[in-house]
Motif scaffolding. Structure first.
Motif, mmCIF file in Angstrom:
data_model
loop_
_atom_site.group_PDB
_atom_site.id
_atom_site.type_symbol
_atom_site.label_atom_id
_atom_site.label_comp_id
_atom_site.label_asym_id
_atom_site.label_seq_id
_atom_site.Cartn_x
_atom_site.Cartn_y
_atom_site.Cartn_z
ATOM 1 N N ARG A 42 64.677 25.565 60.872
ATOM 2 C CA ARG A 42 63.815 26.060 60.255
ATOM 3 C C ARG A 42 62.770 26.552 60.243
ATOM 4 N N TYR A 43 62.708 27.258 61.982
ATOM 5 C CA TYR A 43 61.471 28.614 61.757
ATOM 6 C C TYR A 43 62.265 30.035 61.654
ATOM 7 N N PHE A 44 64.082 30.244 60.986
ATOM 8 C CA PHE A 44 64.324 30.887 61.139
ATOM 9 C C PHE A 44 63.776 30.884 59.311
ATOM 10 N N VAL A 45 64.140 29.934 59.242
ATOM 11 C CA VAL A 45 63.640 29.891 57.176
ATOM 12 C C VAL A 45 62.649 30.209 57.147
ATOM 13 N N SER A 46 61.572 30.231 58.098
ATOM 14 C CA SER A 46 60.349 29.942 57.921
ATOM 15 C C SER A 46 59.911 32.059 58.129
ATOM 16 N N TYR A 47 60.483 32.088 58.657
ATOM 17 C CA TYR A 47 60.383 33.838 59.254
ATOM 18 C C TYR A 47 60.676 34.419 58.858
ATOM 19 N N VAL A 48 62.189 34.145 57.650
ATOM 20 C CA VAL A 48 62.017 34.667 56.322
ATOM 21 C C VAL A 48 61.296 35.213 54.712
ATOM 22 N N VAL A 49 60.382 34.058 55.131
ATOM 23 C CA VAL A 49 59.989 32.654 53.365
ATOM 24 C C VAL A 49 58.174 33.765 53.800
ATOM 25 N N GLN A 50 57.915 33.374 54.782
ATOM 26 C CA GLN A 50 56.334 33.403 54.974
ATOM 27 C C GLN A 50 56.050 35.070 54.767
ATOM 28 N N PHE A 51 56.686 35.664 54.685
ATOM 29 C CA PHE A 51 56.704 37.002 53.917
ATOM 30 C C PHE A 51 56.388 36.987 52.741
ATOM 31 N N GLN A 52 57.259 36.670 52.104
ATOM 32 C CA GLN A 52 56.968 35.630 50.535
ATOM 33 C C GLN A 52 56.196 35.433 50.127
ATOM 34 N N PHE A 53 55.671 34.022 50.829
ATOM 35 C CA PHE A 53 54.867 33.948 50.798
ATOM 36 C C PHE A 53 53.291 35.436 50.571
ATOM 37 N N HIS A 54 53.200 35.503 51.602
ATOM 38 C CA HIS A 54 52.212 36.461 51.840
ATOM 39 C C HIS A 54 52.506 37.359 50.579
ATOM 40 N N LYS A 55 53.443 38.183 49.999
ATOM 41 C CA LYS A 55 52.831 38.892 49.461
ATOM 42 C C LYS A 55 52.461 38.295 48.032
ATOM 43 N N ALA A 56 53.031 37.002 48.089
ATOM 44 C CA ALA A 56 52.715 36.447 46.496
ATOM 45 C C ALA A 56 50.610 36.551 46.593
ATOM 46 N N MET A 57 50.825 35.741 47.826
ATOM 47 C CA MET A 57 48.569 35.903 48.062
ATOM 48 C C MET A 57 48.205 36.904 47.974
ATOM 49 N N CYS A 58 49.234 38.087 48.302
ATOM 50 C CA CYS A 58 48.337 39.391 48.499
ATOM 51 C C CYS A 58 49.084 40.050 47.061
ATOM 52 N N GLU A 59 49.055 39.768 45.791
ATOM 53 C CA GLU A 59 49.664 40.138 44.827
ATOM 54 C C GLU A 59 48.505 39.160 43.583
ATOM 55 N N LYS A 60 48.545 38.046 43.919
ATOM 56 C CA LYS A 60 47.467 37.266 43.152
ATOM 57 C C LYS A 60 45.748 37.724 44.099
ATOM 58 N N SER A 61 45.069 37.906 45.687
ATOM 59 C CA SER A 61 43.978 38.924 45.858
ATOM 60 C C SER A 61 43.948 40.754 45.165
ATOM 61 N N LYS A 77 63.666 32.736 43.060
ATOM 62 C CA LYS A 77 63.957 31.802 43.436
ATOM 63 C C LYS A 77 64.822 30.837 44.236
ATOM 64 N N THR A 78 65.208 32.486 45.066
ATOM 65 C CA THR A 78 66.043 32.537 46.032
ATOM 66 C C THR A 78 64.882 32.979 47.320
ATOM 67 N N ILE A 79 65.947 32.841 48.357
ATOM 68 C CA ILE A 79 65.290 33.590 49.732
ATOM 69 C C ILE A 79 66.005 34.622 49.931
#
Length: 599
Positions: A521-540, A590-592
């Motif tokens: 789960r942590y390996f997945v998290s350390y990749v997908v968290q950057f996708q989350f961050h980018k999505a929020m940065c685009e919104k802000s 849809k993909t990590i």
């Protein structure tokens, strides 16, 4: 003749219509019964979770014999109730009926309850299984290393992992002293529980087979809803490996300059005890050695926090303010009442930072032995991210009150912390007085991120690779420790500082191994968290590709309700939809993938 034929046709039409109506009524009746059952099942599961979680909290926050006994009794009650629910499930023939349900939401919930879990074991074996995990976790939580040292103006000789050993590994530079501490921790933890762990593996595999899985590894991977999850994460790692190898080579050269070529070779692995971290999963503890431009001002705000009188409470309040600024749900009154922020005096507890959902309205808590430093400030945001997820999906049926996949749950707080650790955010909250906006400062900051995020990736990947191989029988008791170090060498380029043997069990010096917590789960998290961050940065509107002033690593989403609302819309889904749908809703993808991390 024509009239007779017409009559036959009309009769057939009538019969088909009646049969169709009957089928529709039967299907409708089945769906209604399914809904009624799920209402009942969710209520039963909620009560089980409330009682069990409270007993576990009481024990892990105060490791006494009486609390352990109370927890074990509660686990026995929960197991018996789970068996009763399973017998009802089978008696009502739901294992045969649920797949014919028309409503996809009903089918999804039934799929979640279609496995019995650990309660499939006999009562005696389940008690043994839970007792082993409790014993191993207790060994870890109470482990001490005898080594006298002055910390915060006092001499301490019996060192716990947090905060004493963690602090010491970061500040100590003597090769032999670090070796002594590294070995002593493993002697006090993994070596002690080795035989228990082997029995735990046998029982985990028995649970898996009773639930129609090949082994414990397949059972753990099932939650990711992928046809070949092992291949999915292997592909992600291969994409990231070249980046890690460059960082490894740079760190090895710097460490060789510090300790000499007799300790560190030009092309060999790095001794694990020199990385400033007990498991070499992060190298931020030796950041001062690895910073490319050391003459630039440090962006580690630990000293500033101490000078400004920060306390654990103030650190938690600062994190809560950040969540509020994103229009996310602030921490509830019960959170502040029940959360453990510091190690209580004269009390043994499991200090590993953790977030808890007590399954009782808004009773969410964190247990953490906080030290006043920047690393723990980031950890608080991580744990509070779990609490935010709990808050957002609490309206869902209990079966959906979890992350879209386990990696998503870990990624929420970390994606927010990517904003918090930016120099401009630290300046905004008064912890940095000056921010240098030049290439050298940028490179130093990117190195800081890499020492935490990129360094972690092979470690996050290999722990479950190792355990999956144990569950499948590829690794046996004859090569349990040897194969651990083979994987550490293959993926991390790390070696032990002294010779190890099969009397040791060095993987057991990590909390998640002895506590039976899947780690991929942590390996997945350390990749997908950057996708989350980018999505929020685009919104802000803090990010624009190709614009250095709005580069992703400089994005701070603080005070952006648009970013927070976008995140919340995904969190509210819980596990009600497959994770690719949740990811697409938030990021449009849809993909990590590793593209954003590399960017």
């Amino acid at each position: 003749m024509m009239e007779r034929a017409t009559a036959v046709v009309l009769l057939l039409v009538f019969l088909c219509h009646c049969m169709g109506a009957t089928i529709e009524r039967d299907a409708s009746s089945l769906e209604e019964k399914a809904r009624e059952y799920l209402v009942y099942r969710n209520a039963q599961e909620k009560q089980l979770a409330q009682d069990s979680n409270l007993a576990s909290w009481n024990y892990e926050s105060n490791l006494t014999d009486s609390n352990r006994e109370a927890m074990m009794k509660e686990q026995e009650k929960a197991a018996e109730k789970s068996r009763e629910l399973w017998r009802e499930f089978v008696a009502e023939k739901w294992p045969e009926k649920w797949r014919s349900l028309q409503d996809p939401d009903l089918r999804r919930q039934f799929n979640f309850v279609s496995k019995q879990g650990a309660s499939a074991l006999t009562p005696e074996k389940l008690t043994e299984y839970e007792g082993i995990v409790t014993d191993m976790t207790t060994t870890y939580g109470t482990a001490k290393v005898h080594h006298c040292v002055e910390l915060d103006g006092e001499e301490v000789c019996e060192l716990s992992l947090d905060p004493e050993l963690s602090q010491l590994l970061e500040r100590e530079k003597d090769y032999d002293t670090l070796t002594k501490l590294w070995v002593a921790w493993r002697n006090a933890t993994g070596k002690v529980v080795r035989q228990q762990y082997l029995r735990y593996v046998e029982l985990t595999n028995e649970v898996a087979k009773l639930n129609d899985f090949e082994d414990g590894g397949e059972m753990w991977r099932e939650t990711y809803e992928s046809e070949d999850f092992a291949a999915d994460v292997a592909a992600l790692w291969e994409d990231l490996r070249p980046l890690y190898l460059q960082l490894h080579a740079y760190a090895r050269r710097k460490l060789r300059e510090q300790y000499g070529e007799d300790k560190i070779s030009k092309k060999g692995p790095i001794p694990a005890h020199l990385t400033g971290n007990m498991w070499a999963q992060s190298w931020t503890g030796i950041e001062s050695l690895l910073t490319p431009y050391p003459n630039k001002p440090s962006i580690d705000v630990t000293d500033a926090m101490k000078k400004q009188g920060y306390t654990p409470l103030k650190m938690f309040q600062l994190s809560n303010d950040f969540f509020k600024g994103l229009n996310l749900t602030e921490m509830s009154p019960s959170f502040w009442e029940n959360t453990i922020m510091e190690r209580p005096k004269n009390t043994e507890l499991v200090c590993h930072a953790s977030a808890w959902d007590m399954a009782s309205h808004r009773d969410f808590r964190i247990k953490m032995c906080t030290d006043v430093n920047m690393g723990d400030l980031i950890t608080i945001h991580h744990e509070m991210g779990h609490i935010e997820y709990y808050e957002q999906y609490r309206h869902q049926p209990l079966l959906y009150q979890t992350g879209a996949n386990p990696g998503f749950h870990e990624a929420v707080g970390d994606s927010l912390a990517l904003s918090v650790m930016t120099p401009k955010h630290l300046k905004k909250v008064g912890l940095l007085h000056k921010v240098d906006n030049d290439a050298h400062a940028d490179i130093n900051f990117l190195m800081k991120i890499a020492l935490s995020k990129v360094v972690f990736l092979p470690f996050g990947y290999l722990i479950d690779m190792y355990r999956w191989d144990i569950f499948s029988g590829k690794i046996t008791s004859d090569n349990l420790n040897c194969e651990w170090w083979n994987k550490r060498f293959e993926f991390q380029g790390i070696k032990p500082p002294v010779k190890r043997s099969e009397e040791d069990f060095d993987a057991g010096a990590k909390y998640h191994v002895v506590a039976s917590v899947p780690y991929i789960r942590y390996f997945v998290s350390y990749v997908v968290q950057f996708q989350f961050h980018k999505a929020m940065c685009e919104k802000s509107k803090q990010y624009a590709r190709g614009n250095h002033k709005q580069a992703l690593h400089n994005c701070d989403n603080d005070q952006s309700a648009d970013a927070g609302n976008a995140l919340a819309s995904m969190l509210k889904m819980g596990a009600s939809k497959p994770w690719p749908e949740a990811l697409e809703k938030f990021t449009g993808n849809k993909t990590i993938n590793v593209d954003v991390l590399r960017e």
